[in-house]
Design a protein around this motif. Structure first.
Motif, PDB file in Angstrom:
ATOM      1  N   THR A 125      -8.395   4.673  34.768  1.00  0.00           N
ATOM      2  CA  THR A 125      -7.208   5.622  35.074  1.00  0.00           C
ATOM      3  C   THR A 125      -7.684   7.173  35.172  1.00  0.00           C
ATOM      4  O   THR A 125      -7.424   7.826  36.123  1.00  0.00           O
ATOM      5  N   PRO A 126      -8.540   7.720  34.228  1.00  0.00           N
ATOM      6  CA  PRO A 126      -8.959   8.975  34.686  1.00  0.00           C
ATOM      7  C   PRO A 126      -9.598   9.405  35.768  1.00  0.00           C
ATOM      8  O   PRO A 126      -9.858  10.135  36.391  1.00  0.00           O
ATOM      9  N   ASP A 127     -10.581   8.158  36.308  1.00  0.00           N
ATOM     10  CA  ASP A 127     -11.226   8.252  37.494  1.00  0.00           C
ATOM     11  C   ASP A 127     -10.296   8.207  38.759  1.00  0.00           C
ATOM     12  O   ASP A 127     -10.446   9.036  39.508  1.00  0.00           O
ATOM     13  N   LEU A 128      -9.090   7.460  38.514  1.00  0.00           N
ATOM     14  CA  LEU A 128      -8.303   7.449  39.480  1.00  0.00           C
ATOM     15  C   LEU A 128      -7.358   8.757  39.737  1.00  0.00           C
ATOM     16  O   LEU A 128      -6.971   9.103  40.764  1.00  0.00           O
ATOM     17  N   LEU A 129      -7.021   9.226  38.600  1.00  0.00           N
ATOM     18  CA  LEU A 129      -6.173  10.605  38.565  1.00  0.00           C
ATOM     19  C   LEU A 129      -7.094  11.686  39.181  1.00  0.00           C
ATOM     20  O   LEU A 129      -6.643  12.334  40.033  1.00  0.00           O
ATOM     21  N   ALA A 130      -8.489  11.889  38.843  1.00  0.00           N
ATOM     22  CA  ALA A 130      -9.386  12.928  39.461  1.00  0.00           C
ATOM     23  C   ALA A 130      -9.424  12.435  40.984  1.00  0.00           C
ATOM     24  O   ALA A 130      -9.393  13.364  41.676  1.00  0.00           O
ATOM     25  N   GLU A 131      -9.631  11.209  41.354  1.00  0.00           N
ATOM     26  CA  GLU A 131      -9.739  10.857  42.609  1.00  0.00           C
ATOM     27  C   GLU A 131      -8.413  11.401  43.491  1.00  0.00           C
ATOM     28  O   GLU A 131      -8.554  11.687  44.755  1.00  0.00           O
TER      29      GLU A 131
END
Length: 302
Positions: free
Chosen positions: A168-174
């Motif tokens: 989730t944090p990776d997808l949000l930053a992406e």
């Protein structure tokens, strides 16, 4: 060694750098107003009384669905009146389904200039159970709906049910998000590492929050209001000679918008508003802006 999330290290509270919020304040206060829509006859949802979602009966669970929708039809409007009366800004944590379900409510917050942060499509689903591609699509669909209506994409995110997958944090930053409210592990913003650069975790309360307080712990309206005041006053005491803090107050209109609870909440928020010369009453997005502009090393995790 225990498994770790790898997003940030341990940073002891004692010994952190000293810095201020705007106006020299050491305490920032924001209101997180959750505007949520739920599917009828299926999916997740908080419960006023045990019903279909807890195995207590078949769907459709009319009692609990109607109780939740009370917040959008009535409770949220009462909360808006209180925010206007006390001149308090808000960060609106909005399911994107709200634009179709209650467009007038979203327009009322837009007219106030409130910040709108992403809160998934609906609170009838958890993104943590989805494959990565489907979770990416959930974030994209929710974000696009907010951008269409508000004119700018949201910068902050709170997952429905605060449920994260490992990605989730990776997808949000992406997806271009700058901060998350999912992590309640600190009283200051903390930089999280992701595959697509840093993502700021801004404190979002799991104590001064009407769902765990009133629904889970069965606290009364007066007890929840007292909790807000006591949390606020203790933080003011702590920051006199200490490090800067963030205090969030999490509100759900179908809970706090009941008349007897609103009366108690109004007293608590008036207490906070009366001290606005000593604190910074703001939004989560403004917390991000100020914290992100501090020199390197001021915010843990950077």
């Amino acid at each position: 060694m225990l498994p770790t999330h790898g997003r940030h290290g341990y940073h002891p509270w004692r010994g952190r750098p000293r810095w201020n919020w705007p106006g020299g304040a050491r305490l920032a206060v924001y209101l997180g107003v959750n505007l949520e829509h739920f599917a009828f006859g299926e999916g997740l949802g908080a419960e006023l009384a045990p019903g279909a979602n807890s195995g207590g009966g078949p769907q459709p669970d009319v009692l609990n669905h109607a109780w939740r929708d009370y917040g959008n039809r009535v409770g949220a409007w009462r909360l808006l009146e209180t925010l206007d009366e006390l001149s308090l800004p808000a960060t609106v944590l909005a399911n994107s389904a709200m634009y179709d379900h209650a467009p007038e409510l979203m327009a009322a917050h837009r007219a106030r200039g409130d910040e709108v942060a992403g809160h998934g499509r609906t609170n009838s689903e958890r993104q943590s159970t989805l494959p990565e591609a489907e979770e990416r699509r959930l974030i994209a669909e929710s974000s696009a709906a907010i951008a269409r209506q508000e004119g700018t994409p949201p910068r902050g995110w709170l997952s429905p049910w605060i449920a994260e997958s490992r990605a989730t944090p990776d997808l949000l930053a992406e997806a271009g998000y700058r901060y998350t409210l999912n992590w309640c592990s600190d009283d200051q913003p903390v930089w999280h590492a992701t595959r697509h650069g840093p993502l700021m975790a801004i404190p979002y309360p799991q104590e001064v929050n009407d769902i765990p307080a009133i629904i889970a712990r069965k606290d009364g309206a007066a007890q929840f209001a007292e909790m807000i005041v006591e949390d606020f006053e203790e933080r003011l005491r702590q920051v006199r000679d200490g490090v800067a803090q963030v205090m969030g107050i999490a509100l759900h209109p179908y809970i706090i918008g009941q008349p007897y609870r609103m009366r108690a909440l109004r007293r608590a928020l008036a207490h906070v508003a009366a001290r606005r010369e000593a604190v910074w009453i703001t939004t989560a997005g403004a917390v991000f802006d100020h914290a992100a502009a501090l020199p390197p090393g001021m915010i843990p995790g950077g």
